[in-house]
Structures are given as C-alpha cells and as structure tokens.
Design a protein around this motif. Structure first.
Motif, mmCIF file in Angstrom:
data_model
loop_
_atom_site.group_PDB
_atom_site.id
_atom_site.type_symbol
_atom_site.label_atom_id
_atom_site.label_comp_id
_atom_site.label_asym_id
_atom_site.label_seq_id
_atom_site.Cartn_x
_atom_site.Cartn_y
_atom_site.Cartn_z
ATOM 1 N N HIS A 1 0.845 -1.206 0.000
ATOM 2 C CA HIS A 1 0.000 0.000 0.000
ATOM 3 C C HIS A 1 0.881 1.258 0.000
ATOM 4 N N PRO A 2 0.503 2.282 -0.758
ATOM 5 C CA PRO A 2 1.350 3.481 -0.861
ATOM 6 C C PRO A 2 1.553 4.250 0.441
ATOM 7 N N GLY B 1 5.372 6.042 4.359
ATOM 8 C CA GLY B 1 5.183 7.156 5.282
ATOM 9 C C GLY B 1 4.972 6.689 6.708
ATOM 10 N N VAL B 2 4.200 5.609 6.858
ATOM 11 C CA VAL B 2 3.959 5.040 8.185
ATOM 12 C C VAL B 2 5.276 4.573 8.802
ATOM 13 N N LEU B 3 6.073 3.881 8.002
ATOM 14 C CA LEU B 3 7.359 3.383 8.501
ATOM 15 C C LEU B 3 8.326 4.520 8.816
ATOM 16 N N ALA B 4 8.303 5.571 7.995
ATOM 17 C CA ALA B 4 9.188 6.712 8.239
ATOM 18 C C ALA B 4 8.865 7.371 9.574
ATOM 19 N N CYS B 5 7.565 7.550 9.856
ATOM 20 C CA CYS B 5 7.172 8.139 11.134
ATOM 21 C C CYS B 5 7.589 7.254 12.298
ATOM 22 N N ALA C 1 2.794 -4.161 14.127
ATOM 23 C CA ALA C 1 2.534 -3.307 15.287
ATOM 24 C C ALA C 1 1.908 -1.973 14.891
ATOM 25 N N GLU C 2 1.704 -1.731 13.597
ATOM 26 C CA GLU C 2 1.192 -0.447 13.133
ATOM 27 C C GLU C 2 -0.331 -0.373 13.254
ATOM 28 N N PRO C 3 -0.868 0.535 14.085
ATOM 29 C CA PRO C 3 -2.322 0.696 14.185
ATOM 30 C C PRO C 3 -2.956 1.090 12.849
ATOM 31 N N GLU C 4 -2.201 1.782 12.000
ATOM 32 C CA GLU C 4 -2.749 2.242 10.728
ATOM 33 C C GLU C 4 -3.028 1.107 9.753
ATOM 34 N N LEU C 5 -2.570 -0.100 10.063
ATOM 35 C CA LEU C 5 -2.844 -1.238 9.180
ATOM 36 C C LEU C 5 -4.346 -1.488 9.035
ATOM 37 N N VAL C 6 -5.109 -1.171 10.071
ATOM 38 C CA VAL C 6 -6.560 -1.341 9.982
ATOM 39 C C VAL C 6 -7.110 -0.487 8.854
#
Length: 252
Positions: free
Chosen positions: A106-107, A111-115, A235-240
């Motif tokens: 996913h694009p 960004g999620v990983l960078a944060c 562990a990323e909450p944004e995966l939802v």
C-alpha cells in the motif's frame, strides 16, 4: 461492504505460534469496526489454516487480503493456488472472491514506517538527519529473489530525505543482513524489520545481528555503530485503515 466477508491471510509459524498475534489482533480491530459482516484470519503455517478459509465465512462476496510485507512466492503463487483464485476476481459456486495486493504494498506504508523510524530514533536520542535507517526484509532464496516491494519502500523513504541514508538488506538474498555494518556509513543506526510479525525472524534472527537478546532493542554498541531496533509492520495501528482502503478500492 457490511454484507461481505474479509479473510486476512498471515504467514504464521509452526515453531512460534505467537507470531500470529498481530494478524489476529488486526482481525479483531476490523471486526469491531463493523465494516464487514464476517472477518476471519487464517495462516499458511499454523491453525486456522488457509484451506479452512472458505468454510469460515459464508458471505457472497469475500475479500482476501494477504497480510504480508510484500509480494513474493506466497502471495503470487501459494495463496491463490490454495484458494483456487485465478486473478483479482474469481467467481465460483455463486460466490465472488476478490484478492488484493499484499498489505505491505500500500502506498501509505513508506510514510507510516518513516514516522515510526523517526520516533525510534528520537526516543534513542539520535538525530534523524544524521542516522542510517536500516531496512531488513525477508527476501527469498529462489532465483530472482523477492525484493520488488522492499526496494520500492526503500526508494520512497529515501525520497523523503529524512534520514541521512536508507540501507536495504535481506535475510535470504543479497545484500545479506549480516553485512549491514559495512553498508551503514553513519554512527547511529535505526534497524527496522520489513516483517509483519514478531516470529522467528524478528525475535531470533534479527536481534543477534546487533548483539541483542532477550527482547532488548537497544540502543547498543555494535561493530562501530550505535543501533536501536524497531518492531515489525504488524505493530502499526494504521494497518486497519490500510486494509479497509485496499478492500474498498478493490470493491470499486
């Protein structure tokens, strides 16, 4: 999509069943969202197995999302073959199966990983702009490897110009993870596994690369560098939100 079902497919492990926890938690979170009539989580290497997926849901439309960090043999060959999927959309027995790309493609992932990586760095007292971000992907020993998604993630993160450099290594293909110290040019290093679960690789194979053990994540002095280790993608909450977006896009 409230009349549809969602099947999350994880890797799982016969030796480390706790590695399924992130995917099971993800399924629980999506189930609570009420966006699907049914949500099931199945695995390649442990119960409930992928072969049970079709019997676990009875909706007419079933979205199948591989919760993998990238494309590879599992997502391109094994999962479709096991479920009898012949493309993004398969009609069978009066049901429609919609197969999406792996969650890690996913694009929003770079960004999620960078944060996340920035948070790990600052938490360890490192200056992000003077730190190497070391991405550790699984890869594949099969001819050609499986580096397409990790390389795309690394390139996207490099374009953000947040870290001094992005270094990508693999557990099962070149450049090998054990060569990390010769590739990182900064004293400070944030190591981030491009893996979904804290299974054998994340808990047993990666920490010893930096002399870490017993769940310690550093910072630690290793081969002339100061290293701190982050956790896997699961562990990323944004995966939802990412998975819901993928299903919605596939539905459209």
């Amino acid at each position: 999509m409230t009349t549809s079902a969602l099947v999350l497919v994880g890797h799982g492990s016969t030796r480390h069943p706790d590695g399924a926890a992130p995917v099971l938690a993800l399924a629980d979170d999506i189930r609570r969202s009420g966006r699907f009539a049914q949500v099931a989580a199945v695995f390649m290497k442990q119960s409930p197995k992928l072969a049970e997926a079709e019997a676990m849901v009875n909706a007419a439309t079933v979205f199948v999302v591989p919760v993998f960090a990238g494309k590879g043999y599992y997502t391109d060959t094994l999962i479709p073959r096991e479920m009898g999927l012949v493309g993004p959309i398969t009609e069978r027995g009066g049901r429609r199966f919609i197969y999406t790309a792996p969650a890690g493609t996913h694009p929003r992932i770079p960004g999620v990983l960078a944060c996340r990586a920035e948070g790990v760095a600052t938490g360890a007292g490192m200056v992000v702009a003077e730190t190497t971000l070391l991405l550790i992907a699984h890869g594949s020993s099969r001819p050609g490897g499986a580096g397409e998604t990790p390389r795309a993630i690394a390139a996207a993160m490099a374009a953000m110009n947040r870290f001094a450099e992005i270094v990508l290594v693999f557990l099962e293909q070149e450049p090998k993870a054990e060569t990390w110290a010769s590739l990182a040019t900064c004293r400070d290093v944030v190591a981030l596994p491009l893996l979904v679960a804290q299974g054998m690789h994340a808990s047993q194979d990666i920490p010893p690369l930096f002399g870490l053990e017993n769940g310690n994540r550093g910072p630690v002095q290793s081969q002339g560098h100061r290293v701190v280790l982050g956790t896997g993608l699961g562990a990323e909450p944004e995966l939802v939100d990412i998975i819901l977006e993928m299903a919605a896009a596939a539905s459209a």
